[in-house]
Write a protein that holds these residues in place. Structure first.
Motif, PDB file in Angstrom:
ATOM      1  N   ILE A   1       1.783  -1.610  -7.548  1.00 14.88           N
ATOM      2  CA  ILE A   1       0.849  -0.566  -7.983  1.00 14.88           C
ATOM      3  C   ILE A   1       1.519   0.134  -9.164  1.00 14.88           C
ATOM      4  O   ILE A   1       2.598   0.720  -9.015  1.00 14.88           O
TER       5      ILE A   1
ATOM      6  N   PHE B   1      -2.336   8.899  -7.439  1.00 18.02           N
ATOM      7  CA  PHE B   1      -2.403   8.947  -5.980  1.00 18.02           C
ATOM      8  C   PHE B   1      -1.685  10.193  -5.470  1.00 18.02           C
ATOM      9  O   PHE B   1      -2.203  10.915  -4.611  1.00 18.02           O
TER      10      PHE B   1
ATOM     11  N   LEU C   1      -8.670  10.078   0.713  1.00 18.30           N
ATOM     12  CA  LEU C   1      -8.081   9.347  -0.412  1.00 18.30           C
ATOM     13  C   LEU C   1      -8.826   8.035  -0.646  1.00 18.30           C
ATOM     14  O   LEU C   1      -9.137   7.684  -1.790  1.00 18.30           O
ATOM     15  N   GLN C   2      -9.140   7.335   0.427  1.00 17.29           N
ATOM     16  CA  GLN C   2      -9.872   6.072   0.303  1.00 17.29           C
ATOM     17  C   GLN C   2     -11.268   6.302  -0.266  1.00 17.29           C
ATOM     18  O   GLN C   2     -11.739   5.521  -1.100  1.00 17.29           O
TER      19      GLN C   2
ATOM     20  N   GLN D   1      -8.889   5.455  -3.660  1.00 17.41           N
ATOM     21  CA  GLN D   1      -7.490   5.059  -3.432  1.00 17.41           C
ATOM     22  C   GLN D   1      -7.432   4.111  -2.234  1.00 17.41           C
ATOM     23  O   GLN D   1      -6.951   4.454  -1.162  1.00 17.41           O
ATOM     24  N   SER D   2      -7.931   2.902  -2.430  1.00 16.93           N
ATOM     25  CA  SER D   2      -8.035   1.953  -1.318  1.00 16.93           C
ATOM     26  C   SER D   2      -6.679   1.475  -0.821  1.00 16.93           C
ATOM     27  O   SER D   2      -6.563   0.997   0.307  1.00 16.93           O
TER      28      SER D   2
ATOM     29  N   LYS E   1       0.846  -1.201   0.000  1.00 20.17           N
ATOM     30  CA  LYS E   1       0.000   0.000   0.000  1.00 20.17           C
ATOM     31  C   LYS E   1       0.877   1.245   0.000  1.00 20.17           C
ATOM     32  O   LYS E   1       2.054   1.194   0.348  1.00 20.17           O
TER      33      LYS E   1
ATOM     34  N   GLN F   1     -12.013   8.521  -2.317  1.00 17.82           N
ATOM     35  CA  GLN F   1     -11.825   8.847  -3.732  1.00 17.82           C
ATOM     36  C   GLN F   1     -11.398   7.626  -4.544  1.00 17.82           C
ATOM     37  O   GLN F   1     -11.042   7.752  -5.707  1.00 17.82           O
TER      38      GLN F   1
ATOM     39  N   ASN G   1      -0.955   4.759 -11.690  1.00 17.68           N
ATOM     40  CA  ASN G   1      -1.816   4.792 -10.499  1.00 17.68           C
ATOM     41  C   ASN G   1      -1.131   5.527  -9.352  1.00 17.68           C
ATOM     42  O   ASN G   1      -1.776   6.262  -8.597  1.00 17.68           O
ATOM     43  N   GLN G   2       0.177   5.311  -9.210  1.00  9.91           N
ATOM     44  CA  GLN G   2       0.913   6.015  -8.158  1.00  9.91           C
ATOM     45  C   GLN G   2       0.943   7.510  -8.418  1.00  9.91           C
ATOM     46  O   GLN G   2       0.777   8.311  -7.487  1.00  9.91           O
TER      47      GLN G   2
ATOM     48  N   CYS H   1      -6.011  10.381   4.639  1.00  6.15           N
ATOM     49  CA  CYS H   1      -6.111   8.981   4.218  1.00  6.15           C
ATOM     50  C   CYS H   1      -7.565   8.584   3.978  1.00  6.15           C
ATOM     51  O   CYS H   1      -7.884   7.919   2.986  1.00  6.15           O
TER      52      CYS H   1
ATOM     53  N   CYS I   1      -4.239   2.848   0.480  1.00  4.05           N
ATOM     54  CA  CYS I   1      -3.655   3.920   1.284  1.00  4.05           C
ATOM     55  C   CYS I   1      -3.725   3.532   2.747  1.00  4.05           C
ATOM     56  O   CYS I   1      -4.741   3.020   3.207  1.00  4.05           O
TER      57      CYS I   1
END
Length: 163
Positions: free
Chosen positions: A128, A136, A64-65, A69-70, A12, A67, A132-133, A61, A72
């Motif tokens: 990842i 993020f 982000l989740q 971004q699980s 993660k 949005q 995707n990074q 966090c 995280c």
């Protein structure tokens, strides 16, 4: 300041809450430096002292989740290698800047922006993908901006060291 490092075993994206005044490298760095139980901040602090980011990582966090971004999470342990070393110095520098700003605030009615530091441990691209990074990181930077803007509205103080 946003610092990035790779956690080669990471699954993660880790938002690092803390850094520690502890330079104990398991292996030498690229320059052959391998300190053992040395204070990163010299005599200014105690060995192993925890310094914390001034950013609200729980809120960041969670957003982000929400949005999508699980992958995280918040970490309390950046290791004791170059990442921790860098983060410890950065958090200490932010505290010095914030202390100076606080003194200036007493002499001025202007609102000054405080210094913030965060270390993000990313995963290998095999875990990842790079795109995707990057997404993020863009989302993270937007949320940091939102958090700092909210802090300015509220006049929130910044504290880095645990007492």
């Amino acid at each position: 300041m946003l610092h990035l490092g790779v956690n080669y075993r990471g699954k993660k994206m880790q938002l690092e809450q803390c850094a520690y005044n502890d330079a104990t490298f398991r292996v030498p760095d690229n320059n052959g430096y391998q300190p053992q139980q040395i204070c990163i901040l010299g005599n200014s602090s105690t060995f192993g002292q925890c310094l914390r980011t001034t950013l609200d990582l729980n809120e960041i966090c969670t957003e982000l989740q929400q949005q999508g971004q699980s992958a995280c999470c918040i970490s309390q342990d950046p290791g004791r290698f170059v990442c921790n070393y860098t983060y410890c110095l950065s958090l200490d520098q932010c505290q010095s800047v914030n202390d100076s700003l606080e003194k200036n605030m007493q002499q001025s009615t202007k609102q000054l922006v405080g210094c913030h530091s965060l270390f993000l441990h990313v995963t290998p691209f095999a875990e990842i993908p790079e795109d995707n990074q990057l997404g993020f990181i863009v989302g993270l930077l937007k949320l940091i901006d939102k958090s700092i803007s909210q802090e300015m509205k509220n006049g929130t103080s910044t504290k880095i060291r645990d007492d």
